[in-house]
Design an enzyme around this catalytic site. Structure first.
Site, PDB file in Angstrom:
ATOM      1  N   ASP A 214     -18.834  28.234 -11.167  1.00  5.20           N
ATOM      2  CA  ASP A 214     -20.265  28.046 -10.965  1.00  5.20           C
ATOM      3  C   ASP A 214     -21.031  29.165 -11.667  1.00  5.20           C
ATOM      4  OD1 ASP A 214     -22.045  26.393  -8.551  1.00  5.20           O
ATOM      5  OD2 ASP A 214     -22.980  28.089  -9.595  1.00  5.20           O
TER       6      ASP A 214
ATOM      7  N   VAL B 282     -27.680  19.072  -8.655  1.00  8.07           N
ATOM      8  CA  VAL B 282     -27.098  18.399  -9.824  1.00  8.07           C
ATOM      9  C   VAL B 282     -26.534  17.068  -9.343  1.00  8.07           C
ATOM     10  CG1 VAL B 282     -25.362  18.488 -11.639  1.00  8.07           C
ATOM     11  CG2 VAL B 282     -26.569  20.583 -10.975  1.00  8.07           C
TER      12      VAL B 282
ATOM     13  N   HIS C  94     -19.801  16.684  -7.190  1.00 10.08           N
ATOM     14  CA  HIS C  94     -18.984  17.884  -7.402  1.00 10.08           C
ATOM     15  C   HIS C  94     -18.625  18.482  -6.057  1.00 10.08           C
ATOM     16  CE1 HIS C  94     -23.276  18.919  -7.519  1.00 10.08           C
ATOM     17  NE2 HIS C  94     -22.950  20.056  -6.916  1.00 10.08           N
TER      18      HIS C  94
HETATM   19  P1  AMP Z   1     -25.501  21.494  -5.793  1.00 16.90           P
HETATM   20  O1  AMP Z   1     -26.635  22.332  -5.252  1.00 16.90           O
HETATM   21  O2  AMP Z   1     -24.507  21.107  -4.734  1.00 16.90           O
HETATM   22  O3  AMP Z   1     -26.011  20.309  -6.585  1.00 16.90           O
HETATM   23  O4  AMP Z   1     -24.714  22.439  -6.773  1.00 16.90           O
HETATM   24  C1  AMP Z   1     -24.950  22.510  -8.131  1.00 16.90           C
HETATM   25  C2  AMP Z   1     -24.292  23.755  -8.619  1.00 16.90           C
HETATM   26  O5  AMP Z   1     -24.190  23.684 -10.028  1.00 16.90           O
HETATM   27  C3  AMP Z   1     -25.053  25.034  -8.283  1.00 16.90           C
HETATM   28  O6  AMP Z   1     -24.224  25.878  -7.491  1.00 16.90           O
HETATM   29  C4  AMP Z   1     -25.356  25.637  -9.646  1.00 16.90           C
HETATM   30  O7  AMP Z   1     -25.275  27.030  -9.669  1.00 16.90           O
HETATM   31  C5  AMP Z   1     -24.295  24.987 -10.522  1.00 16.90           C
HETATM   32  N1  AMP Z   1     -24.640  24.885 -11.926  1.00 16.90           N
HETATM   33  C6  AMP Z   1     -25.784  24.441 -12.468  1.00 16.90           C
HETATM   34  N2  AMP Z   1     -25.727  24.497 -13.805  1.00 16.90           N
HETATM   35  C7  AMP Z   1     -24.497  24.994 -14.119  1.00 16.90           C
HETATM   36  C8  AMP Z   1     -23.838  25.295 -15.345  1.00 16.90           C
HETATM   37  N3  AMP Z   1     -24.411  25.107 -16.533  1.00 16.90           N
HETATM   38  N4  AMP Z   1     -22.581  25.799 -15.287  1.00 16.90           N
HETATM   39  C9  AMP Z   1     -21.981  26.004 -14.086  1.00 16.90           C
HETATM   40  N5  AMP Z   1     -22.559  25.727 -12.901  1.00 16.90           N
HETATM   41  C10 AMP Z   1     -23.802  25.233 -12.913  1.00 16.90           C
END
Ligand code: AMP
Length: 114
Positions: free
Chosen positions: A30, A96, A100
């Site tokens: 992450d 996102v 995941h």
């Molecule tokens: P969620 O809030 O469950 O949708 O988690 C989305 C996660 O994606 C968050 O913890 C972000 O920090 C992570 N995230 C967003 N963009 C990226 C990226 N480019 N590379 C790695 N992690 C990411």
């Protein structure tokens, strides 16, 4: 999906720190870690949320959890403990919209999570 950041990561259009790759999943670090170990296990197929899972995804979800178990073992955090999180929709903090599984470890976690 053209506008999905995780699809772009899976297609290597956006860089990531990959931990594991299989035909079904990619696991990467992450970018904004919430614990010393914070890995995302992301299916290659674009599924927006847990609400979009169907009976046909039973194996997929099982394999995501087993993938997390395997990564935890590789990281040496199995015995200390780790947290697995699936956020579903904005009310739960999902930002996102490509399914995941969060794997978090390396610090104390409270319950309830707040
Ligand atoms: P969620 O809030 O469950 O949708 O988690 C989305 C996660 O994606 C968050 O913890 C972000 O920090 C992570 N995230 C967003 N963009 C990226 C990226 N480019 N590379 C790695 N992690 C990411």
């Amino acid at each position: 999906m053209d506008d999905c950041i995780f699809c772009k990561i899976l297609e290597k259009k956006i860089p990531s720190q990959r931990v594991v790759e299989t035909p079904e999943f990619v696991a990467f670090k992450d970018v904004n870690p919430q614990a010393p170990n914070h890995i995302l296990i992301v299916p290659r197929r674009h599924i927006p949320t847990v609400n979009d899972l169907t009976e046909g995804d039973k194996i997929l979800i099982g394999e995501m959890v087993l993938q997390a178990q395997s990564i935890a073992k590789d990281l040496g955090i199995s015995e200390e403990g780790y947290r697995l999180v699936l956020n579903c929709n904005r009310g739960a903090g999902q930002t996102v919209f490509h399914l995941h599984l969060h794997l978090l470890a390396g610090r104390p976690f409270s319950w309830p999570p707040g």
